[in-house]
Design a protein around this motif. Structure first.
Motif, PDB file in Angstrom:
ATOM      1  N   ALA A 355       0.872  -1.182   0.000  1.00 35.55           N
ATOM      2  CA  ALA A 355       0.000   0.000   0.000  1.00 35.55           C
ATOM      3  C   ALA A 355       0.907   1.229   0.000  1.00 35.55           C
ATOM      4  O   ALA A 355       1.772   1.364   0.876  1.00 35.55           O
ATOM      5  CB  ALA A 355      -0.901   0.007   1.226  1.00 35.55           C
ATOM      6  N   ASP A 356       0.705   2.096  -0.974  1.00 33.63           N
ATOM      7  CA  ASP A 356       1.602   3.240  -1.141  1.00 33.63           C
ATOM      8  C   ASP A 356       0.809   4.543  -1.075  1.00 33.63           C
ATOM      9  O   ASP A 356       0.054   4.871  -1.995  1.00 33.63           O
ATOM     10  CB  ASP A 356       2.315   3.134  -2.496  1.00 33.63           C
ATOM     11  CG  ASP A 356       3.329   4.264  -2.698  1.00 33.63           C
ATOM     12  OD1 ASP A 356       3.780   4.838  -1.695  1.00 33.63           O
ATOM     13  OD2 ASP A 356       3.649   4.550  -3.869  1.00 33.63           O
ATOM     14  N   GLU A 357       0.978   5.268   0.029  1.00 27.86           N
ATOM     15  CA  GLU A 357       0.337   6.580   0.218  1.00 27.86           C
ATOM     16  C   GLU A 357      -1.157   6.513  -0.117  1.00 27.86           C
ATOM     17  O   GLU A 357      -1.690   7.301  -0.893  1.00 27.86           O
ATOM     18  CB  GLU A 357       1.022   7.644  -0.640  1.00 27.86           C
ATOM     19  CG  GLU A 357       2.414   8.002  -0.182  1.00 27.86           C
ATOM     20  CD  GLU A 357       2.393   8.683   1.196  1.00 27.86           C
ATOM     21  OE1 GLU A 357       1.436   9.458   1.456  1.00 27.86           O
ATOM     22  OE2 GLU A 357       3.308   8.440   2.004  1.00 27.86           O
ATOM     23  N   VAL A 358      -1.834   5.577   0.532  1.00 36.55           N
ATOM     24  CA  VAL A 358      -3.248   5.321   0.236  1.00 36.55           C
ATOM     25  C   VAL A 358      -4.143   6.277   1.022  1.00 36.55           C
ATOM     26  O   VAL A 358      -3.977   6.458   2.237  1.00 36.55           O
ATOM     27  CB  VAL A 358      -3.602   3.859   0.576  1.00 36.55           C
ATOM     28  CG1 VAL A 358      -5.102   3.650   0.580  1.00 36.55           C
ATOM     29  CG2 VAL A 358      -2.942   2.906  -0.409  1.00 36.55           C
ATOM     30  N   ARG A 359      -5.098   6.851   0.303  1.00 37.53           N
ATOM     31  CA  ARG A 359      -6.159   7.640   0.921  1.00 37.53           C
ATOM     32  C   ARG A 359      -7.494   7.066   0.467  1.00 37.53           C
ATOM     33  O   ARG A 359      -7.675   6.722  -0.696  1.00 37.53           O
ATOM     34  CB  ARG A 359      -6.064   9.119   0.519  1.00 37.53           C
ATOM     35  CG  ARG A 359      -4.827   9.818   1.079  1.00 37.53           C
ATOM     36  CD  ARG A 359      -4.794  11.295   0.700  1.00 37.53           C
ATOM     37  NE  ARG A 359      -3.612  11.957   1.246  1.00 37.53           N
ATOM     38  CZ  ARG A 359      -3.551  12.490   2.461  1.00 37.53           C
ATOM     39  NH1 ARG A 359      -4.635  12.465   3.243  1.00 37.53           N
ATOM     40  NH2 ARG A 359      -2.448  13.046   2.890  1.00 37.53           N
ATOM     41  N   PHE A 360      -8.429   6.986   1.411  1.00 34.26           N
ATOM     42  CA  PHE A 360      -9.728   6.389   1.096  1.00 34.26           C
ATOM     43  C   PHE A 360     -10.784   6.928   2.050  1.00 34.26           C
ATOM     44  O   PHE A 360     -10.518   7.143   3.238  1.00 34.26           O
ATOM     45  CB  PHE A 360      -9.673   4.864   1.208  1.00 34.26           C
ATOM     46  CG  PHE A 360     -11.007   4.195   1.004  1.00 34.26           C
ATOM     47  CD1 PHE A 360     -11.475   3.938  -0.277  1.00 34.26           C
ATOM     48  CD2 PHE A 360     -11.793   3.826   2.082  1.00 34.26           C
ATOM     49  CE1 PHE A 360     -12.714   3.327  -0.471  1.00 34.26           C
ATOM     50  CE2 PHE A 360     -13.027   3.219   1.901  1.00 34.26           C
ATOM     51  CZ  PHE A 360     -13.483   2.963   0.614  1.00 34.26           C
TER      52      PHE A 360
END
Length: 592
Positions: A355-360
């Protein structure tokens, strides 16, 4: 007459899955037409023969009238009767063939539609289904398919028949008495104006009617599913009021579509009367002036009268297709769900989950995860811990490919999970939680869902792997035992073991666990955890630890707070740091 009052915005608010655009609907209709072009061509040909045979009678009768008007003594009635009988027999035989071919074509197209919708629905991203809820999807599977059943079985074949029939009648009228063809078209403006008025309003009205029904179904399904919550929070009156409001909106649209039809039908009847009157008046004056024969007028008038049936069929079935078009748009709308069908299905090159710099976020402009990065190496066990609402389960679902990140990327072996089909993702990564389902059918059928080609030996091996073979072997019919609703009821622990056995058969290399045993009693939970241990052996595991004892033996622990990973390390390292994890651990054990 004014249309009934209603709130036109209310039904549309119930739409949670997209409705197919006109372009998508046209593309699907063309696809269906290509699949069934040969049966359709046969239907048109057979119908043309039946239509031509139906025109023999008016032609013979017109010829007799003309001979009588000329004072002919040789009428050759036996020939006329013979021609009429032969034509009647041909019409009967080919009309029967037309109906049979039309019914077969309709059933074939309906079967294709159902299969296509099922395949597309199964391929929908799980996150889409979670956000959409069950009401809208269920209304499409039931109500919209039912509405399309009539259209596919009858409307499409009958409309094709009517168009061919009307075209041949107009052609025959033009050949027999060209002036009468122009006279028959005098009524066309009335039909065009009335039809345009109706069909400009009908599609939106029927679409809103369908959406209104979906809103009713959604409100009912949500209330039933959350019945205990409704009772606990005393929301019964509010839910009843919501249901009453949704029903009122739906009924308003039903009344409006009925009002539209009440305007259309008198216009159609007036069109028929005007067409016949025009032919008789104009044709009669032409006969008086010698520009037309009595026989031509008789034949032409009969052809115009015969036009009533195909025109009524066209309007009736075109109206039916307005309803069907809305239902078809709702069914093919699943094609427009992002990720429902991937054109480029990426294949992973390795088993590392990143997971790379995940925003949700579940709501627009409201993130639950804020720039989260995490690497899960093959064969390792990672535990996600943190307070309730920190975002652990959300991160787990992103790692399992249930959701796609708003920004950033989640990859498996260098390939983005969002770029893979749901089927490919599930072959590599699986989410295991406390939710499980036993389908109505045999125990064998329930297990074969995971791998259709598995033999009985492999099925029993999967059951033994999760320690489910003792109770399965106790069944008199073994794998052929009927389970599920209305048959042998499995306990929650047994149902979870069936789910785990499916997992063994599917054989994904990475598992995301969201407290699969948290809803079971302690004894059943311990038994299942022992079964689960055998399944986890040798696999990559991401465990969402609502109970900290789950995290103790993990290779890596990620502490999640407020949608961010604030600590990362082993149990002993994090306890020694005296940070957030240490505080949780001491609190869990009552040390402080």
């Amino acid at each position: 007459m004014k249309p009934p009052t209603f709130d036109p915005a209310a039904p549309q608010e119930a739409e949670k899955l997209p409705v197919g655009s006109a372009r998508t609907v046209r593309a699907y209709v063309r696809e269906l037409a290509r699949r069934h072009r040969r049966p359709f061509a046969v239907l048109v040909a057979v119908n043309a023969v039946a239509s031509i045979a139906s025109m023999v009678g008016p032609y013979v009768l017109g010829d007799l009238v003309q001979k009588l008007s000329e004072g002919a003594h040789e009428l050759h009635l036996e020939r006329c009767v013979g021609a009429f009988v032969v034509a009647l027999v041909l019409q009967t035989v080919f009309t029967r063939m037309t109906r049979l071919r039309g019914a077969m074509l309709g059933e074939q197209m309906l079967a294709d539609l159902r299969e296509d919708f099922l395949v597309r629905s199964v391929a929908l991203p799980p996150g889409v289904l979670e956000r959409a809820g069950t009401g809208d999807l269920l209304s499409r599977i039931t109500t919209d398919v039912d509405r399309l059943s009539n259209a596919m079985r009858e409307a499409v074949p009958q409309l094709s028949i009517a168009l061919v029939w009307a075209g041949l009648l107009l052609g025959a009228l033009t050949v027999t008495a060209p002036p009468l063809a122009s006279a028959a078209l005098v009524a066309a403006p009335v039909l065009v104006i009335g039809g345009r008025w109706y069909f400009r309003r009908a599609p939106r009205a029927y679409r809103s009617e369908a959406a209104g029904y979906a809103a009713v179904a959604s409100a009912l399904a949500e209330t039933v599913d959350a019945g205990r919550t409704v009772e606990a929070h005393r929301l019964g009156a509010r839910r009843v009021a919501l249901g009453d409001r949704r029903i009122a909106e739906w009924v308003a649209w039903e009344r409006y579509t009925l009002w539209l039809r009440m305007i259309l039908f008198p216009v159609v009847n007036a069109t028929h009367a005007i067409a016949l009157a025009s032919v008789l008046l104009i044709g009669g004056s032409m006969v008086i002036n010698g520009w037309l024969t009595v026989g031509e007028l008789t034949t032409g008038a009969l052809y115009v009268q015969m036009l009533v049936e195909p025109v009524n069929m066209i309007l009736r079935w075109y109206d039916e297709l307005q309803v069907a078009q809305v239902s078809l748009a709702r069914l093919v709308g699943v094609r427009e769900v992002p990720g429902a069908a991937q054109d480029g299905d990426e294949a992973p090159d390795g088993r590392t989950v990143l997971a790379d710099e995940v925003r949700f976020g579940y709501l627009e402009d409201t993130d639950v995860l804020h720039g989260v990065s995490l690497t899960v190496e093959p064969g390792t066990r990672v535990a996600l811990v943190g307070p309730s609402g920190a975002g652990k389960s959300t991160l787990g679902r992103l790692l399992a490919g249930i959701y796609a990140p708003r920004t950033g990327e989640v990859t498996l072996g260098g390939a983005a999970l969002a770029g893979m089909s749901a089927e490919r993702v599930r072959s590599h990564v699986a989410l295991v939680n406390q939710e499980h389902h036993v389908f109505v059918g045999t125990l064998r059928d329930n297990l074969l869902l995971a791998r259709t080609g598995a033999d009985d030996a492999e099925l029993w091996a999967a059951l033994r792997a999760v320690d489910a073979h003792p109770w399965a072997e106790a069944f008199e019919d073994g794998l052929d035992t009927e389970v599920g609703s209305g048959a042998v009821a499995l306990s929650p622990a047994q149902a979870q073991q069936v789910a785990l056995a499916r997992l063994v058969l599917a054989d994904p290399h990475t598992l995301v666990l969201d407290e699969a045993t948290s809803l079971l009693d302690p004894r059943a939970a311990r038994h299942l955890e022992r079964s689960l241990a055998g399944v986890l052996d040798g696999r990559t595991v991401v465990a969402i630890a609502h109970r900290l004892h789950t995290a103790h033996d993990a290779d890596v622990i990620a502490v999640v707070e407020d949608g961010r990973i604030v600590e990362l390390g082993s149990h002993h390292d994090l306890v020694a740091q005296e940070g957030a994890y240490a505080a949780l651990w001491h609190s869990w054990h009552g040390d402080r």
